[in-house]
Design an enzyme around this catalytic site. Structure first.
Site, PDB file in Angstrom:
ATOM      1  N   GLY A   1     -20.620  16.241 -28.675  1.00 15.12           N
ATOM      2  CA  GLY A   1     -19.346  16.683 -29.223  1.00 15.12           C
ATOM      3  C   GLY A   1     -19.421  17.954 -30.040  1.00 15.12           C
ATOM      4  O   GLY A   1     -18.399  18.510 -30.408  1.00 15.12           O
TER       5      GLY A   1
ATOM      6  N   CYS B   1       0.616  10.516  -6.906  1.00 13.06           N
ATOM      7  CA  CYS B   1      -0.665  10.566  -7.608  1.00 13.06           C
ATOM      8  C   CYS B   1      -1.050  12.016  -7.870  1.00 13.06           C
ATOM      9  O   CYS B   1      -0.929  12.856  -6.976  1.00 13.06           O
ATOM     10  CB  CYS B   1      -1.779   9.945  -6.764  1.00 13.06           C
ATOM     11  SG  CYS B   1      -1.604   8.193  -6.493  1.00 13.06           S
TER      12      CYS B   1
ATOM     13  N   CYS C   1      -5.393   9.404  -3.648  1.00 15.90           N
ATOM     14  CA  CYS C   1      -4.163   9.081  -2.930  1.00 15.90           C
ATOM     15  C   CYS C   1      -4.419   9.057  -1.411  1.00 15.90           C
ATOM     16  O   CYS C   1      -4.012   8.128  -0.716  1.00 15.90           O
ATOM     17  CB  CYS C   1      -3.093  10.107  -3.271  1.00 15.90           C
ATOM     18  SG  CYS C   1      -1.418   9.609  -2.856  1.00 15.90           S
TER      19      CYS C   1
ATOM     20  N   CYS D   1       3.327   5.348  -6.980  1.00 11.68           N
ATOM     21  CA  CYS D   1       3.179   6.582  -6.214  1.00 11.68           C
ATOM     22  C   CYS D   1       4.011   6.476  -4.936  1.00 11.68           C
ATOM     23  O   CYS D   1       3.952   5.473  -4.213  1.00 11.68           O
ATOM     24  CB  CYS D   1       1.714   6.814  -5.881  1.00 11.68           C
ATOM     25  SG  CYS D   1       1.445   8.158  -4.708  1.00 11.68           S
TER      26      CYS D   1
ATOM     27  N   CYS E   1       1.212   6.500  -1.818  1.00  8.43           N
ATOM     28  CA  CYS E   1       0.235   5.424  -1.607  1.00  8.43           C
ATOM     29  C   CYS E   1       0.615   4.136  -2.333  1.00  8.43           C
ATOM     30  O   CYS E   1      -0.031   3.113  -2.161  1.00  8.43           O
ATOM     31  CB  CYS E   1      -1.164   5.882  -2.031  1.00  8.43           C
ATOM     32  SG  CYS E   1      -1.421   5.927  -3.811  1.00  8.43           S
TER      33      CYS E   1
END
Lengths: 253, 283
Positions: B32, B266, B272, B241, B244
């Site tokens: 980080g 998506c 997808c 979606c 899909c």
């Protein structure tokens, strides 16, 4: 009053080029005591405040707070001290407040910095403090830049006192405010100081403010403490010629 | 596959790659923490992934398989051109399938398909400093990182709740890495934040214009900041979606005409497509 001073400074020296800003200054503050530093512009009042609060390093001398050497401690420890045991009220509220953050956020910042993570509690505390400094709690989500000068200064005091510090440094807290607002602010500070048992070191050139708030007074000139003692003694029976001049210069209304 | 002999392998010269690898190693050692590096001019404009592309170039080997996504999609300009770039200058295999890739360079998304220990994900970062906009002085933000003085970040979340009634930050949502460093996860949706926590894959972040690299090693704790009474919630459009039918993936709202028509699909095109193919195969 306890045996040990809360903050104790010995033989502080600081030079800006050839000018002595602090010339062998000694100072003690005991818990619950309000000490005023008075003197004309350029006498080293604000410099003394900055050195005592660790914001500036002196050329020589020692500052001890509650047994810890302030000048020798690391920055992490000093910052921790600054946000828990100490508070600093700036002359210009712009220096002490975040103008782009709401009043509630300003008060909550110190709480969050020491680990408060409950929104409801932080907001409750902020509301309580707004009431204490006579700002309507309805303004909790307003930005300080939309506040009047007096309100900004009161908000800064709330933000500083919210973590219950033991020692508060105030640099001309009433500077730049008109007299009626000043009187109200001084009254409020006096009430809070008594209620919370704070030790306060207040820098001012306003002798009347010093008389109202302070238990003890230090008079500074050219970086030296020329006279110190109980407020009434110093103001009613000034010994040093400069103090006599200062007291004589106060305009009577 | 072969690469264009006019360039060194993966475009950057070897000493630059070593310099960037050193920055990456330091970043991995301090999860980080932002490590400065000597960012080079790349043949694409700032904001198009100059940081990510340099990190990718430094870690890429001839046997790697590269996937590049832009807002989850494999077929947008940024993704297509970076993929073509590395095909040309490194001769590496490229893919659109998440599971097949060994290196995934991404802009603003983490793929829906869970990543594995064999994969590295490289994020393109526009602004690495999470305290940017809160504290204007970069020197001061560095001090705040050094002292772990992060109260200010909570002030921003407080302001969000005070103004909107909930934490309204929906992307680039600040995270604590390994309980120590506050990190900007790049502008991925807050929805993707939980995927960063204990991820088996190595996560690398490159900011080209700001000249910073940082990293999250595999299986490292990444926690989104929040309040006890306002816990972090990943936000997702409450729809399925349109292509899909997924109710789990992150959705894009696509405007289809001028009269208010819209659909939710998506944002991860690879995920997808795979679901659509599987459904067709089942029918």
């Amino acid at each position: 009053m306890s045996e040990m001073p809360l903050l104790s400074a010995r033989d502080l020296q600081l030079h800006f080029g050839r000018i002595a800003a602090l010339d062998h200054v000694d100072l003690d503050i005991w818990p619950g005591e309000v000490v005023a530093i008075v003197g004309e512009s350029g006498s080293g009042k604000t410099t003394l405040l900055r050195v005592l609060s660790g914001m500036m390093a002196p050329d020589a001398g020692r500052v001890v707070f509650d047994g810890q050497d302030v000048l020798a401690m690391g920055e992490a420890a000093r910052r921790n001290l600054m946000r828990t045991q100490w508070g600093f009220v700036h002359q210009n509220p712009r220096d002490g407040l975040r103008m782009g953050v709401s009043a509630g956020g300003n008060i909550g910042e110190r709480l969050m910095a020491v680990g408060a993570r409950h929104y409801g509690n932080i907001r409750g505390e902020a509301t309580a403090w707004l009431k204490r400094v006579e700002i309507s709690p309805e303004r909790i989500d307003d930005l300080p830049r939309n506040f009047s000068g007096g309100m900004q200064q009161r908000l800064q005091i709330a933000r500083t006192l919210v973590t219950r510090p033991r020692l508060v440094f105030m640099d001309e807290p009433t500077g730049g405010l008109d007299v009626s607002v000043q009187a109200r602010l001084l009254d409020m500070i006096r009430g809070l100081v008594a209620e919370l048992g704070l030790a306060v070191l207040i820098v001012t050139h306003d002798i009347a403010a010093a008389r109202l708030l302070a238990h003890r007074i230090l008079v500074m000139r050219h970086g030296q403490v020329v006279e110190q003692g109980l407020t009434d003694r110093v103001l009613d029976d000034p010994q040093h010629p400069y103090t006599q001049l200062l007291v004589a210069s106060v305009l009577a209304a | 596959m072969t690469y264009d002999p006019g360039y060194n392998f993966a475009y950057l010269d070897e000493s630059t790659k070593r310099m960037i690898r050193r920055a990456i190693l330091k970043g991995v050692a301090i999860p980080g923490h932002q490590v400065p590096f000597g960012s080079r001019e790349m043949p694409l404009p700032y904001g198009w992934g100059t940081g990510g592309i340099q990190v990718t170039a430094s870690i890429l080997g001839p046997d790697d398989t590269l996937k590049v996504i832009d807002q989850g999609a494999d077929d947008t300009t940024n993704a297509v051109s970076i993929r073509a770039f590395f095909r040309r200058v490194a001769g590496v295999a490229t893919t659109e399938r998440t599971a097949e890739a060994t290196v995934i360079q991404t802009r603003h998304r983490i793929p829906e398909h869970p990543l594995t220990e064999q994969q590295i994900i490289v994020y393109q970062v526009p602004m690495p400093e999470p305290l940017f906009r809160l504290e204007p002085r970069i020197a001061e933000t560095k001090r705040m990182h050094a002292l772990a003085d992060y109260g200010l970040m909570h002030v921003r979340l407080y302001e969000d709740i005070a103004r909107h009634g909930h934490i309204a930050t929906s992307y680039n949502y600040p995270v604590m890495v390994n309980g120590r460093y506050l990190m900007a996860p790049s502008p991925i949706p807050a929805f993707d934040n939980p995927k960063m926590d204990q991820m088996p894959a190595l996560q690398l972040f490159g900011a080209g214009r700001e000249k910073r690299i940082y990293a999250v090693p595999p299986y490292t704790g990444v926690r989104s900041l929040d309040f006890d009474d306002h816990p972090f919630r990943p936000i997702r459009a409450p729809h399925a979606c349109a292509l899909c039918g997924s109710r789990e993936s992150y959705l894009d709202e696509v405007i289809t005409d001028d009269s208010g028509g819209k659909m939710f699909v998506c944002s991860d095109t690879s995920y997808c497509t795979e679901r659509q193919t599987a459904r067709e195969a089942a029918e």
